[in-house]
Design an enzyme around this catalytic site. Structure first.
Site, short mmCIF file in Angstrom:
data_model
loop_
_atom_site.label_atom_id
_atom_site.label_comp_id
_atom_site.label_asym_id
_atom_site.label_seq_id
_atom_site.Cartn_x
_atom_site.Cartn_y
_atom_site.Cartn_z
N CYS A 160 89.74 53.33 11.24
CA CYS A 160 90.74 54.39 11.43
C CYS A 160 90.94 55.17 10.13
CB CYS A 160 92.06 53.80 11.93
SG CYS A 160 92.99 52.93 10.68
N ARG B 204 98.62 49.90 16.66
CA ARG B 204 100.02 49.93 16.27
C ARG B 204 100.98 50.09 17.45
NH1 ARG B 204 101.58 54.21 11.79
NH2 ARG B 204 100.39 52.75 10.54
N CYS C 199 96.69 50.27 8.83
CA CYS C 199 95.79 50.44 9.98
C CYS C 199 96.59 50.89 11.21
CB CYS C 199 95.07 49.13 10.29
SG CYS C 199 93.97 49.21 11.72
N ARG D 51 109.56 28.14 0.61
CA ARG D 51 108.95 28.37 1.93
C ARG D 51 108.88 27.08 2.73
NH1 ARG D 51 109.31 32.88 3.50
NH2 ARG D 51 107.51 34.10 4.17
N CYS E 294 91.10 47.45 11.13
CA CYS E 294 90.01 47.78 12.06
C CYS E 294 88.77 48.24 11.31
CB CYS E 294 90.46 48.83 13.07
SG CYS E 294 90.53 50.52 12.42
N CYS F 237 101.79 36.32 5.13
CA CYS F 237 102.86 37.32 4.95
C CYS F 237 103.40 37.31 3.53
CB CYS F 237 103.99 37.12 5.96
SG CYS F 237 105.28 38.39 5.80
N HIS G 51 104.82 34.72 12.51
CA HIS G 51 103.77 35.67 12.09
C HIS G 51 103.09 35.24 10.79
CE1 HIS G 51 107.33 36.90 9.87
NE2 HIS G 51 106.54 37.46 8.99
N GLU G 52 103.32 33.97 10.36
CA GLU G 52 102.69 33.55 9.10
C GLU G 52 101.75 32.38 9.40
OE1 GLU G 52 104.76 32.01 5.37
OE2 GLU G 52 105.01 34.16 5.09
N CYS H 251 109.31 32.85 8.01
CA CYS H 251 109.54 34.01 7.14
C CYS H 251 110.87 34.67 7.48
CB CYS H 251 108.39 35.01 7.32
SG CYS H 251 108.61 36.57 6.44
N HIS H 252 111.42 35.39 6.51
CA HIS H 252 112.70 36.04 6.72
C HIS H 252 112.67 37.04 7.87
CE1 HIS H 252 116.35 38.40 5.84
NE2 HIS H 252 116.79 37.24 5.44
N THR H 253 111.51 37.65 8.12
CA THR H 253 111.42 38.64 9.20
C THR H 253 111.62 38.00 10.57
OG1 THR H 253 109.92 39.89 7.82
CG2 THR H 253 109.98 40.50 10.13
N CYS I 71 92.29 52.93 7.42
CA CYS I 71 91.35 51.91 6.94
C CYS I 71 90.25 52.53 6.08
CB CYS I 71 90.72 51.16 8.11
SG CYS I 71 91.80 49.89 8.80
ZN LIG Z 1 106.95 37.81 7.05
ZN LIG Z 2 92.34 50.68 10.94
#
Ligand SMILES: [Zn+2]
Ligand SMILES: [Zn+2]
Length: 368
Positions: free
Chosen positions: A95, A110, A106, A362, A92, A169, A62-63, A40-42, A98
């Site tokens: 919270c 964090r 969420c 992708r 979760c 993602c 992260h994907e 992914c670009h991130t 959520c």
């Molecule tokens: Zn991403």
């Molecule tokens: Zn949450």
């Protein structure tokens, strides 16, 4: 256990694929054997050093999509053998965010996640006794990962896991922006700026929502062809007069919904100005560069346009990602057409090169 992983050693340098150590999952955590991971670009953004919150060394990615191997104490949400999609945006379920239907933001884990740690403030990744930080709580450029159970979406075992990866993602970000953030109304007119995976996802989301007209804008004819394949009814090469053209095409008013999926603040401004007077909603999906500002003439707002940001498409990961995967299995989403390259983990840097060259939509890494 020893695993192979792609480590960001230094910003601006290629990732280094190497063996690292991964500790067993602790309470509330899950060991996942990764089967596929999108590039992914991130990941590229962080590797380049442009991301002000980035850190190194860490294992990027992260994907991810894979299979639950083992679970830590007290885990109830998944069990060994379950097919899962990794979530950098956890759910979760308890919270303040959520509990609200208005957001997917969420807050449960964090703070530590942002620093590169699992919720207890430590890492499971290391090498030669040097801790290695986790990236986005996921670190999925690796054969295995340990993640909190609230950050895994359990999906149908019928869904091929390489096709599941983009839902972790980019694809969900785009589809969700239309379905959940903007909540596109049937029959409406949508304009999508940028036809990478996120923008194509927004085209798909607008189609699933029953939009009457879906206009895709991009600088590449090849990507516009992709947009038509996924549901765009009209396409237009990006130009200086794009906003004027959209107004002319909509009786002088602008589009009911616009989506920005480039991360370019000039395009973001176009998305605001192309939104319809009185009720147009401009949704920002792209990530702008450090220190950049979005310029908006206030008159555009006082006359009724609205602007919204959208993170992970507003998708509540554990609840709604499995629903999106079901729509793929029902034939409503052509995921295969979005996967342009299949790579090995050793080819991860080539995945970045393809992205920089805007070659394909992708790249998905497969783990043997
Ligand atoms: Zn991403
Ligand atoms: Zn949450």
């Amino acid at each position: 256990m020893r695993i192979r992983a792609a480590v960001l050693e230094q910003f601006g340098q290629p990732l280094v694929v190497q063996e690292v150590d991964l500790a067993e999952p602790k309470a509330g955590e899950v060991l996942v054997r990764l089967v596929a991971c999108g590039v992914c670009h991130t990941d590229l953004y962080t590797a380049s050093g442009a991301d002000p919150t980035g850190y190194a060394p860490c294992v990027l990615g992260h994907e991810g999509a894979g299979v639950v191997e083992r679970v830590g104490e007290g885990v109830t949400l998944v069990a060994p053998g379950d097919h899962v999609i990794t979530l950098f945006a956890p759910e979760c379920g308890r919270c303040v965010h959520c509990l609200s239907p208005r957001t997917n933001r969420c807050i449960a884990i964090r703070e530590q996640q942002g620093l590169g740690y699992l919720p207890d403030g430590t890492t499971r990744l290391s090498r030669a006794d040097e801790p290695l930080r986790h990236f986005m709580g996921t670190s999925t450029f690796a054969e295995y990962t340990v993640m909190p159970e609230i950050a895994l979406a359990k999906v149908s075992p019928e869904a091929p896991l390489d096709g599941c990866a983009p839902f972790a993602c980019g694809l969900s970000t785009g589809i969700g922006a239309a379905l959940y953030t903007a909540q596109v109304e049937p029959g409406s007119t949508c304009v999508v700026f940028g036809c990478g995976l996120v923008g194509l996802g927004a085209v798909i989301g607008a189609r699933l929502a029953g939009a009457g007209r879906i206009v895709a804008v991009d600088r590449s004819e090849a990507r516009l062809a992709q947009a038509r394949h996924h549901g765009a009814s009209e396409t237009r090469l990006a130009a200086a007069d794009t906003v004027d053209w959209i107004r002319a095409e909509t009786g002088g008013y602008g589009a009911d919904y616009t989506f920005e999926a480039t991360g370019n603040v000039v395009v973001m401004r176009q998305a605001v100005e192309a939104a319809r007077e009185a009720w147009g909603l401009a949704t920002m999906c792209g990530v702008a560069g450090k220190g950049e500002l979005l310029e908006i003439v206030p008159r555009f707002l006082i006359t009724g346009r609205r602007v919204s940001g959208s993170s992970f498409g507003g998708v509540k990961g554990r609840t709604q990602v499995p629903q999106l995967v079901e729509r793929w299995l029902e034939g409503e989403i052509d995921v295969e057409a979005l996967i342009s390259h299949r790579l090995t983990l050793d080819e991860v840097n080539h995945g970045f090169e393809l992205m920089e060259a805007q070659d394909g939509i992708r790249s998905v890494i497969g783990f043997g």
